[in-house]
Design a protein around this motif. Structure first.
Motif, PDB file in Angstrom:
ATOM      1  N   ALA A  47      48.940  -1.218 125.596  1.00  0.00           N
ATOM      2  CA  ALA A  47      50.316  -1.162 126.108  1.00  0.00           C
ATOM      3  C   ALA A  47      50.367  -1.436 127.604  1.00  0.00           C
ATOM      4  O   ALA A  47      51.099  -2.316 128.067  1.00  0.00           O
ATOM      5  CB  ALA A  47      50.950   0.190 125.778  1.00  0.00           C
ATOM      6  N   ALA A  48      49.581  -0.702 128.379  1.00  0.00           N
ATOM      7  CA  ALA A  48      49.586  -0.896 129.836  1.00  0.00           C
ATOM      8  C   ALA A  48      48.920  -2.203 130.231  1.00  0.00           C
ATOM      9  O   ALA A  48      49.368  -2.887 131.153  1.00  0.00           O
ATOM     10  CB  ALA A  48      48.893   0.280 130.524  1.00  0.00           C
ATOM     11  N   ALA A  49      47.846  -2.577 129.528  1.00  0.00           N
ATOM     12  CA  ALA A  49      47.126  -3.805 129.879  1.00  0.00           C
ATOM     13  C   ALA A  49      47.988  -5.048 129.668  1.00  0.00           C
ATOM     14  O   ALA A  49      47.968  -5.970 130.491  1.00  0.00           O
ATOM     15  CB  ALA A  49      45.835  -3.906 129.077  1.00  0.00           C
ATOM     16  N   ALA A  50      48.759  -5.103 128.590  1.00  0.00           N
ATOM     17  CA  ALA A  50      49.621  -6.266 128.345  1.00  0.00           C
ATOM     18  C   ALA A  50      50.656  -6.408 129.455  1.00  0.00           C
ATOM     19  O   ALA A  50      50.958  -7.516 129.901  1.00  0.00           O
ATOM     20  CB  ALA A  50      50.297  -6.147 126.987  1.00  0.00           C
ATOM     21  N   VAL A  51      51.176  -5.277 129.927  1.00  0.00           N
ATOM     22  CA  VAL A  51      52.145  -5.319 131.028  1.00  0.00           C
ATOM     23  C   VAL A  51      51.458  -5.808 132.298  1.00  0.00           C
ATOM     24  O   VAL A  51      51.955  -6.703 132.990  1.00  0.00           O
ATOM     25  CB  VAL A  51      52.814  -3.946 131.232  1.00  0.00           C
ATOM     26  N   ASN A  60      48.620  -7.531 132.588  1.00  0.00           N
ATOM     27  CA  ASN A  60      48.163  -8.910 132.438  1.00  0.00           C
ATOM     28  C   ASN A  60      49.318  -9.904 132.395  1.00  0.00           C
ATOM     29  O   ASN A  60      49.143 -11.080 132.683  1.00  0.00           O
ATOM     30  CB  ASN A  60      47.307  -9.059 131.178  1.00  0.00           C
ATOM     31  N   GLY A  61      50.499  -9.426 131.970  1.00  0.00           N
ATOM     32  CA  GLY A  61      51.680 -10.289 131.925  1.00  0.00           C
ATOM     33  C   GLY A  61      51.756 -11.194 130.712  1.00  0.00           C
ATOM     34  O   GLY A  61      52.590 -12.100 130.663  1.00  0.00           O
ATOM     35  N   HIS A  62      50.899 -10.949 129.725  1.00  0.00           N
ATOM     36  CA  HIS A  62      50.927 -11.775 128.517  1.00  0.00           C
ATOM     37  C   HIS A  62      50.221 -11.053 127.379  1.00  0.00           C
ATOM     38  O   HIS A  62      49.461 -10.108 127.598  1.00  0.00           O
ATOM     39  CB  HIS A  62      50.285 -13.138 128.761  1.00  0.00           C
ATOM     40  N   PHE A  63      50.481 -11.539 126.170  1.00  0.00           N
ATOM     41  CA  PHE A  63      49.818 -11.013 124.978  1.00  0.00           C
ATOM     42  C   PHE A  63      49.905 -12.068 123.886  1.00  0.00           C
ATOM     43  O   PHE A  63      50.653 -13.040 123.997  1.00  0.00           O
ATOM     44  CB  PHE A  63      50.439  -9.687 124.516  1.00  0.00           C
ATOM     45  N   ALA A  64      49.109 -11.890 122.841  1.00  0.00           N
ATOM     46  CA  ALA A  64      49.138 -12.793 121.697  1.00  0.00           C
ATOM     47  C   ALA A  64      49.246 -11.967 120.423  1.00  0.00           C
ATOM     48  O   ALA A  64      48.831 -10.804 120.387  1.00  0.00           O
ATOM     49  CB  ALA A  64      47.884 -13.660 121.666  1.00  0.00           C
ATOM     50  N   VAL A  65      49.793 -12.582 119.392  1.00  0.00           N
ATOM     51  CA  VAL A  65      49.961 -11.928 118.099  1.00  0.00           C
ATOM     52  C   VAL A  65      49.328 -12.809 117.033  1.00  0.00           C
ATOM     53  O   VAL A  65      49.679 -13.989 116.913  1.00  0.00           O
ATOM     54  CB  VAL A  65      51.452 -11.702 117.759  1.00  0.00           C
ATOM     55  N   SER A  66      48.406 -12.241 116.270  1.00  0.00           N
ATOM     56  CA  SER A  66      47.802 -12.925 115.132  1.00  0.00           C
ATOM     57  C   SER A  66      48.285 -12.248 113.856  1.00  0.00           C
ATOM     58  O   SER A  66      48.112 -11.040 113.689  1.00  0.00           O
ATOM     59  CB  SER A  66      46.272 -12.840 115.193  1.00  0.00           C
ATOM     60  N   VAL A  67      48.910 -13.022 112.976  1.00  0.00           N
ATOM     61  CA  VAL A  67      49.342 -12.511 111.675  1.00  0.00           C
ATOM     62  C   VAL A  67      48.153 -12.663 110.732  1.00  0.00           C
ATOM     63  O   VAL A  67      47.679 -13.773 110.489  1.00  0.00           O
ATOM     64  CB  VAL A  67      50.558 -13.296 111.136  1.00  0.00           C
ATOM     65  N   LEU A  68      47.661 -11.535 110.213  1.00  0.00           N
ATOM     66  CA  LEU A  68      46.449 -11.562 109.400  1.00  0.00           C
ATOM     67  C   LEU A  68      46.689 -12.144 108.017  1.00  0.00           C
ATOM     68  O   LEU A  68      47.765 -11.985 107.446  1.00  0.00           O
ATOM     69  CB  LEU A  68      45.869 -10.153 109.265  1.00  0.00           C
ATOM     70  N   GLY A  69      45.637 -12.806 107.516  1.00  0.00           N
ATOM     71  CA  GLY A  69      45.656 -13.362 106.176  1.00  0.00           C
ATOM     72  C   GLY A  69      44.971 -12.417 105.206  1.00  0.00           C
ATOM     73  O   GLY A  69      44.363 -11.405 105.600  1.00  0.00           O
ATOM     74  N   LEU A  70      45.015 -12.759 103.931  1.00  0.00           N
ATOM     75  CA  LEU A  70      44.496 -11.882 102.878  1.00  0.00           C
ATOM     76  C   LEU A  70      43.036 -11.498 103.067  1.00  0.00           C
ATOM     77  O   LEU A  70      42.653 -10.385 102.758  1.00  0.00           O
ATOM     78  CB  LEU A  70      44.678 -12.531 101.505  1.00  0.00           C
ATOM     79  N   GLY A  71      42.205 -12.367 103.581  1.00  0.00           N
ATOM     80  CA  GLY A  71      40.793 -12.045 103.753  1.00  0.00           C
ATOM     81  C   GLY A  71      40.464 -11.358 105.051  1.00  0.00           C
ATOM     82  O   GLY A  71      39.289 -11.257 105.416  1.00  0.00           O
ATOM     83  N   GLN A  72      41.473 -10.847 105.753  1.00  0.00           N
ATOM     84  CA  GLN A  72      41.247 -10.285 107.090  1.00  0.00           C
ATOM     85  C   GLN A  72      41.611  -8.808 107.211  1.00  0.00           C
ATOM     86  O   GLN A  72      41.811  -8.301 108.307  1.00  0.00           O
ATOM     87  CB  GLN A  72      42.002 -11.123 108.128  1.00  0.00           C
ATOM     88  N   ALA A  73      41.632  -8.086 106.101  1.00  0.00           N
ATOM     89  CA  ALA A  73      41.944  -6.648 106.149  1.00  0.00           C
ATOM     90  C   ALA A  73      40.936  -5.896 107.002  1.00  0.00           C
ATOM     91  O   ALA A  73      41.304  -4.929 107.692  1.00  0.00           O
ATOM     92  CB  ALA A  73      41.991  -6.061 104.743  1.00  0.00           C
ATOM     93  N   HIS A  74      39.678  -6.319 107.011  1.00  0.00           N
ATOM     94  CA  HIS A  74      38.665  -5.646 107.840  1.00  0.00           C
ATOM     95  C   HIS A  74      39.009  -5.731 109.321  1.00  0.00           C
ATOM     96  O   HIS A  74      38.740  -4.800 110.080  1.00  0.00           O
ATOM     97  CB  HIS A  74      37.267  -6.230 107.563  1.00  0.00           C
ATOM     98  N   VAL A  75      39.633  -6.821 109.739  1.00  0.00           N
ATOM     99  CA  VAL A  75      40.043  -6.968 111.143  1.00  0.00           C
ATOM    100  C   VAL A  75      41.141  -5.952 111.455  1.00  0.00           C
ATOM    101  O   VAL A  75      41.126  -5.303 112.508  1.00  0.00           O
ATOM    102  CB  VAL A  75      40.514  -8.406 111.437  1.00  0.00           C
TER     103      VAL A  75
END
Length: 176
Positions: free
Chosen positions: A69-73, A75-90
């Motif tokens: 939360a504080a780091a994104a503020v 750093n001034g940026h963030f990314a979002v990855s929408v996980l796929g079916l084989g990525q539950a471990h992530v």
């Protein structure tokens, strides 16, 4: 950018009832990341949605206790990855609970392969969808910080099916 506290109103429902009801809402599973002078952090987040397509923007809700939360503020940026079916471990790794018997530690980027785009925030390789965002605004509401992102780049997989979370378990969307 403003970080204004939200003034809560009197709750209209019991907290336990609210949590139970939200558990019955199916959501996509995302990992939100940032990297820069404030550090490299990631967190599994189910509260992500588009804000507007003109201009492209989205929001994510991150618990204030998460260093993300504080780091994104900062750093001034963030990314979002929408996980796929084989990525539950992530999802489990960045929720702080890697599976028993795995060599992966909680919050360990070594659990998957990552790329970067415009901002330098990590994006999960082979994600179902990805968004690279400049932080447009941040608002504190209760225990969470709502991060609004101006989407600088986005990508979608033509083959990955998104991972869904419902009733504390992973699943898949199935067309009717």
């Amino acid at each position: 950018m403003t970080i204004a506290p939200h003034h809560p109103v009197q709750p209209a429902t019991d907290r336990a009832d609210f949590i139970a009801a939200m558990g019955n809402a199916a959501t996509g599973v995302t990992v939100v990341t940032t990297d820069g002078p404030a550090g490299r952090f990631a967190q599994t987040v189910s509260a992500m949605c588009s804000v507007t397509a003109d201009p492209p923007s989205l929001l994510v809700c991150v618990n204030e206790r998460s260093p993300l939360a504080a780091a994104a503020v900062r750093n001034g940026h963030f990314a979002v990855s929408v996980l796929g079916l084989g990525q539950a471990h992530v999802s489990d790794v960045f929720a702080g609970r890697p599976g028993p018997g795995t060599a992966t530690a909680p919050y360990d980027f070594g659990c998957a392969d990552w790329d970067t785009h415009t901002t330098g925030s990590p994006l999960l390789r082979d994600a179902a969808a990805a968004f690279d965002c400049r932080l447009a605004d941040a608002v504190v509401s209760g225990t969470h910080r709502v991060l609004f992102g101006a989407v600088l780049a986005s990508a979608v997989s033509t083959t990955a099916r998104p991972l869904v979370h419902h009733a504390r378990t992973y699943g898949a969307h199935r067309p009717l």
